[in-house]
Design an enzyme around this catalytic site. Structure first.
Site, PDB file in Angstrom:
ATOM      1  N   LYS A  19     -12.375  -3.236  -5.327  1.00 27.85           N
ATOM      2  CA  LYS A  19     -13.332  -2.178  -4.985  1.00 27.85           C
ATOM      3  C   LYS A  19     -12.828  -0.796  -5.393  1.00 27.85           C
ATOM      4  CE  LYS A  19     -14.213  -2.355  -0.657  1.00 27.85           C
ATOM      5  NZ  LYS A  19     -14.202  -1.198   0.239  1.00 27.85           N
ATOM      6  N   ARG A  93     -20.292  -0.834   7.837  1.00 28.21           N
ATOM      7  CA  ARG A  93     -19.681  -2.148   8.055  1.00 28.21           C
ATOM      8  C   ARG A  93     -20.449  -2.999   9.066  1.00 28.21           C
ATOM      9  NH1 ARG A  93     -13.122  -1.378   7.605  1.00 28.21           N
ATOM     10  NH2 ARG A  93     -13.125  -0.882   5.384  1.00 28.21           N
ATOM     11  N   ARG A 127       0.458  -7.033  -3.322  1.00 26.97           N
ATOM     12  CA  ARG A 127      -0.007  -5.663  -3.130  1.00 26.97           C
ATOM     13  C   ARG A 127       1.044  -4.810  -2.413  1.00 26.97           C
ATOM     14  NH1 ARG A 127      -5.894  -4.079  -0.634  1.00 26.97           N
ATOM     15  NH2 ARG A 127      -4.910  -4.307   1.379  1.00 26.97           N
ATOM     16  N   ARG A 160       2.402  -4.205   3.382  1.00 26.82           N
ATOM     17  CA  ARG A 160       1.919  -4.175   4.745  1.00 26.82           C
ATOM     18  C   ARG A 160       1.976  -5.560   5.386  1.00 26.82           C
ATOM     19  NH1 ARG A 160      -3.736  -1.047   4.239  1.00 26.82           N
ATOM     20  NH2 ARG A 160      -4.352  -3.222   4.377  1.00 26.82           N
ATOM     21  N   ARG A 171      -8.138 -11.920   7.814  1.00 25.19           N
ATOM     22  CA  ARG A 171      -8.854 -10.690   7.458  1.00 25.19           C
ATOM     23  C   ARG A 171     -10.107 -10.999   6.637  1.00 25.19           C
ATOM     24  NH1 ARG A 171      -5.125  -7.128   4.189  1.00 25.19           N
ATOM     25  NH2 ARG A 171      -6.783  -5.593   4.333  1.00 25.19           N
TER      26      ARG A 171
END
Length: 220
Positions: A19, A93, A127, A160, A171
């Site tokens: 995104k 959202r 990531r 993270r 998630r």
């Protein structure tokens, strides 16, 4: 590209769907302002605004930020851009947030990036993040110039906790459950356009061609 009319778009997609990359290309190619709900959240919490303190209280207690608080926050920023074209990322959202946005602004299109969850899992575990700014790198396709360091500040990057495989699975499931009603809301309104693929560079030409066509229709 210079837009002749105001154009408003929303981009949606699960974490790791590309995104951020697609948003950057849209804003560069079409001249839209990129509005990130995450940036607005961080700014308000950092500046200790009234809404920022309210959100921090919710987050610290492990609660979701209420729809009305989130909507007030984002719509306040959008009001300052009444005569601008923008791409909104990270909001809405929930369906109540989508309804609040519709009440305030006319959304021309909603771009939904549909990337297989298995592809996303592979991406997210590669990531690395610069926590102060929220800038994200991926060692496979968007690596930092210097391994382990942020391009702009030179500060260390971290992986993270929520980028571990088990957490990523949770998630993605949570995203799916939360946003499917929002996608259905926009689908029923006739403004949802879904782009499916496993690579951002393969999805992007389709997004670009769609927006060129959409903007020509709007000018006409």
């Amino acid at each position: 590209m210079v837009l002749q009319r105001i154009f408003r778009a929303v981009i949606m997609g699960p974490p790791g769907s590309g995104k951020g990359t697609v948003s950057a290309r849209i804003t560069k190619t079409f001249g839209l302002s990129h509005i990130s709900s995450g940036d607005i959240l961080r700014s308000n919490i950092s500046n200790k605004s009234e809404l920022g303190l309210l959100m921090k209280c919710c987050i610290d207690q492990g609660q979701l930020v209420p729809d009305d608080v989130m909507s007030r926050l984002i719509l306040r920023d959008l009001r300052a851009m009444d005569h601008s074209s923008w791409l909104l990322d990270g909001f809405p959202r929930t369906v109540p947030q989508a309804e609040a946005l519709d009440d305030a602004h006319s959304v021309d299109t909603v771009i939904n990036l549909n990337v297989p969850f298995q592809t996303i899992k592979q991406r997210l575990t590669s990531r690395w993040t610069h926590l102060p700014s929220g800038r994200v790198y991926n060692v496979d396709f968007n690596p930092p110039k210097v391994p382990g360091l942020d391009d702009e500040t030179g500060e260390p990057l971290v992986q993270r906790d929520d980028d571990t495989p088990d957490t990523v699975t949770l998630r993605l499931k949570a995203y799916e459950n939360q946003t499917e009603p929002v996608l259905e809301y926009y689908r029923s309104n006739g403004v949802l356009e879904t782009f499916t693929g496993t690579e951002t560079n393969m999805i992007w030409p389709h997004v670009e061609a769609f927006l060129h066509k959409k903007l020509k229709q709007k000018v006409a």
